[in-house]
Design a protein around this motif. Structure first.
Motif, PDB file in Angstrom:
ATOM      1  N   UNK A   1       0.759  -1.225   0.008  1.00 15.59           N
ATOM      2  CA  UNK A   1       0.020  -0.049  -0.071  1.00 15.59           C
ATOM      3  C   UNK A   1       0.985   1.266   0.082  1.00 15.59           C
ATOM      4  N   UNK A   2       0.060   2.342  -0.313  1.00 15.25           N
ATOM      5  CA  UNK A   2       1.060   3.576  -0.236  1.00 15.25           C
ATOM      6  C   UNK A   2       1.457   4.053   1.261  1.00 15.25           C
ATOM      7  N   UNK A   3       2.386   4.662   1.289  1.00 14.44           N
ATOM      8  CA  UNK A   3       3.003   5.152   2.323  1.00 14.44           C
ATOM      9  C   UNK A   3       2.000   6.229   3.103  1.00 14.44           C
ATOM     10  N   UNK A   4       1.407   6.118   4.287  1.00 13.99           N
ATOM     11  CA  UNK A   4       0.770   7.155   5.025  1.00 13.99           C
ATOM     12  C   UNK A   4       1.516   7.886   5.989  1.00 13.99           C
TER      13      UNK A   4
ATOM     14  N   UNK B   1      -7.746   2.389   9.227  1.00 14.99           N
ATOM     15  CA  UNK B   1      -8.828   2.439   8.543  1.00 14.99           C
ATOM     16  C   UNK B   1      -8.673   1.714   7.172  1.00 14.99           C
ATOM     17  N   UNK B   2      -7.484   1.676   6.678  1.00 15.25           N
ATOM     18  CA  UNK B   2      -7.321   1.036   5.303  1.00 15.25           C
ATOM     19  C   UNK B   2      -7.335  -0.382   5.647  1.00 15.25           C
ATOM     20  N   UNK B   3      -6.797  -0.829   6.655  1.00 17.39           N
ATOM     21  CA  UNK B   3      -6.858  -2.282   7.159  1.00 17.39           C
ATOM     22  C   UNK B   3      -8.223  -2.946   7.112  1.00 17.39           C
ATOM     23  N   UNK B   4      -9.038  -2.062   7.765  1.00 22.22           N
ATOM     24  CA  UNK B   4     -10.410  -2.751   8.067  1.00 22.22           C
ATOM     25  C   UNK B   4     -11.266  -2.567   6.762  1.00 22.22           C
TER      26      UNK B   4
ATOM     27  N   UNK C   1       1.703  -6.361  16.752  1.00 19.89           N
ATOM     28  CA  UNK C   1       1.562  -6.649  15.126  1.00 19.89           C
ATOM     29  C   UNK C   1      -0.017  -7.005  14.870  1.00 19.89           C
ATOM     30  N   UNK C   2      -0.508  -6.622  13.582  1.00 17.08           N
ATOM     31  CA  UNK C   2      -1.864  -7.143  13.612  1.00 17.08           C
ATOM     32  C   UNK C   2      -1.688  -7.490  11.945  1.00 17.08           C
ATOM     33  N   UNK C   3      -2.393  -8.851  11.720  1.00 18.63           N
ATOM     34  CA  UNK C   3      -2.544  -9.398  10.422  1.00 18.63           C
ATOM     35  C   UNK C   3      -3.736 -10.273  10.377  1.00 18.63           C
ATOM     36  N   UNK C   4      -4.328 -10.622   9.275  1.00 16.57           N
ATOM     37  CA  UNK C   4      -5.436 -11.559   9.039  1.00 16.57           C
ATOM     38  C   UNK C   4      -5.079 -12.281   7.862  1.00 16.57           C
TER      39      UNK C   4
ATOM     40  N   UNK D   1      -3.442 -10.176   4.745  1.00 10.29           N
ATOM     41  CA  UNK D   1      -3.414  -8.864   5.039  1.00 10.29           C
ATOM     42  C   UNK D   1      -2.723  -8.521   6.285  1.00 10.29           C
ATOM     43  N   UNK D   2      -1.593  -7.540   6.296  1.00  6.31           N
ATOM     44  CA  UNK D   2      -0.991  -7.181   7.372  1.00  6.31           C
ATOM     45  C   UNK D   2      -0.963  -5.495   7.569  1.00  6.31           C
ATOM     46  N   UNK D   3      -0.374  -5.121   8.478  1.00  2.00           N
ATOM     47  CA  UNK D   3      -0.167  -3.669   8.879  1.00  2.00           C
ATOM     48  C   UNK D   3       1.203  -3.454   8.933  1.00  2.00           C
ATOM     49  N   UNK D   4       1.912  -2.529   8.389  1.00  2.00           N
ATOM     50  CA  UNK D   4       3.558  -2.474   8.657  1.00  2.00           C
ATOM     51  C   UNK D   4       3.986  -1.137   8.896  1.00  2.00           C
ATOM     52  N   UNK D   5       4.889  -0.809   9.593  1.00  2.00           N
ATOM     53  CA  UNK D   5       5.374   0.893   9.447  1.00  2.00           C
ATOM     54  C   UNK D   5       7.069   0.670   9.298  1.00  2.00           C
ATOM     55  N   UNK D   6       7.477   1.627   8.401  1.00  2.00           N
ATOM     56  CA  UNK D   6       8.716   1.505   7.996  1.00  2.00           C
ATOM     57  C   UNK D   6       9.792   2.409   8.976  1.00  2.00           C
TER      58      UNK D   6
END
Length: 274
Positions: free
Chosen positions: A153-156, A167-170, A227-230, A241-246
């Motif tokens: 996904x785009x960097x936020x 929000x994107x994850x949901x 961490x959060x993924x599904x 689907x996962x959430x990440x932070x650089x």
């Protein structure tokens, strides 16, 4: 080989996917999840050849009267039908397509190195791009068949609670659950120290789990303490689907698709050779 064993293999592969991803449009969202179309028309090729021969036999004056824009549109439509019985994949890709066949779709493939995977490319000029995603990588494997698609996904520029990426994850979690079903979510909360009063009224420090979206959630994701993924799957495709932070505290989502049918065929081929 039962499909259940391949689904189990998919979840084993998932652990590596999540670790890898942690290293550094609404109207279009459904397009990525649309794999229902099968392009099949074995007579279209013959029809296209006959049409071409007829055009070549025409006199020049007759050719000038042809409506070439309409002809080009028909040619593209025929090509889409000819593509084969392979299933449509996210972003307009074709599961099981070779590297050459994928390039013939007009997709630009740039080779990349990725540990434990063979024939990896970053794809550009996708047939069905989605604005929420900045990069899409493809894996064709040793057998030169597209079996894995991973979208970044785009960097936020997020806040401390990681509200934007949540929000994107949901949004995508709901879409993937609708498309594939069998959703399983995995949340590992960070452990934080909290000061409380005991029965005597004294201050004591206790350790508790920080909730999802807490005031320091972005930092916890970046540090790997949370961490959060599904995961989602049907009989043919598994998705994670996962959430990440650089390293710059930019948040983003990652979706990793794997074709379970192709994995099953590859596993069966190996078993047959043993």
């Amino acid at each position: 080989m039962k499909t259940s064993s391949i689904i189990f293999l998919f979840f084993l592969l998932l652990s590596g996917t999540i670790a890898l991803a942690q290293a550094p449009a609404d109207a279009m969202r459904g397009v990525m999840l649309d794999e229902s179309a099968d392009y099949v028309d074995e007579e279209a090729s013959a029809d296209a050849v006959d049409a071409a021969r007829k055009l070549l036999r025409e006199r020049p004056q007759s050719l000038r009267r042809q409506n070439f824009p309409k002809l080009r549109q028909k040619t593209h439509a025929d090509t889409a039908r000819i593509i084969t019985r392979s299933q449509a994949a996210p972003f307009g890709l074709i599961w099981g397509a070779s590297i050459g066949e994928t390039k013939n779709q007009g997709i630009l493939l740039t080779p990349i190195e990725e540990k434990d995977y063979v024939n990896n490319f970053t794809a550009a000029k996708l047939p069905k791009p989605i604005a929420d995603f900045d990069k899409v990588d493809l894996t064709f494997g040793e057998e030169n068949k597209l079996w894995r698609i991973i979208a970044y996904g785009n960097l936020l520029n997020d806040d401390s609670t990681a509200s934007k990426v949540l929000r994107e994850y949901k949004i995508y979690s709901a879409l993937l659950a609708k498309k594939y079903g069998n959703k399983q979510e995995f949340f590992t909360p960070a452990q934080i120290n909290v000061t409380e009063k005991n029965a005597r009224g004294q201050d004591i420090t206790v350790q508790k789990e920080a909730p999802l979206g807490n005031p320091d959630f972005l930092n916890q994701l970046a540090q790997g303490t949370a961490s959060l993924y599904s995961t989602y799957h049907n009989d043919e495709v598994g998705a994670a689907l996962a959430i990440n932070v650089d390293g710059d505290k930019k948040s983003y989502i990652v979706i990793d698709y794997k074709n379970l049918k192709i994995l099953q065929a590859q596993e069966q081929k190996t078993l047959d050779a043993l």
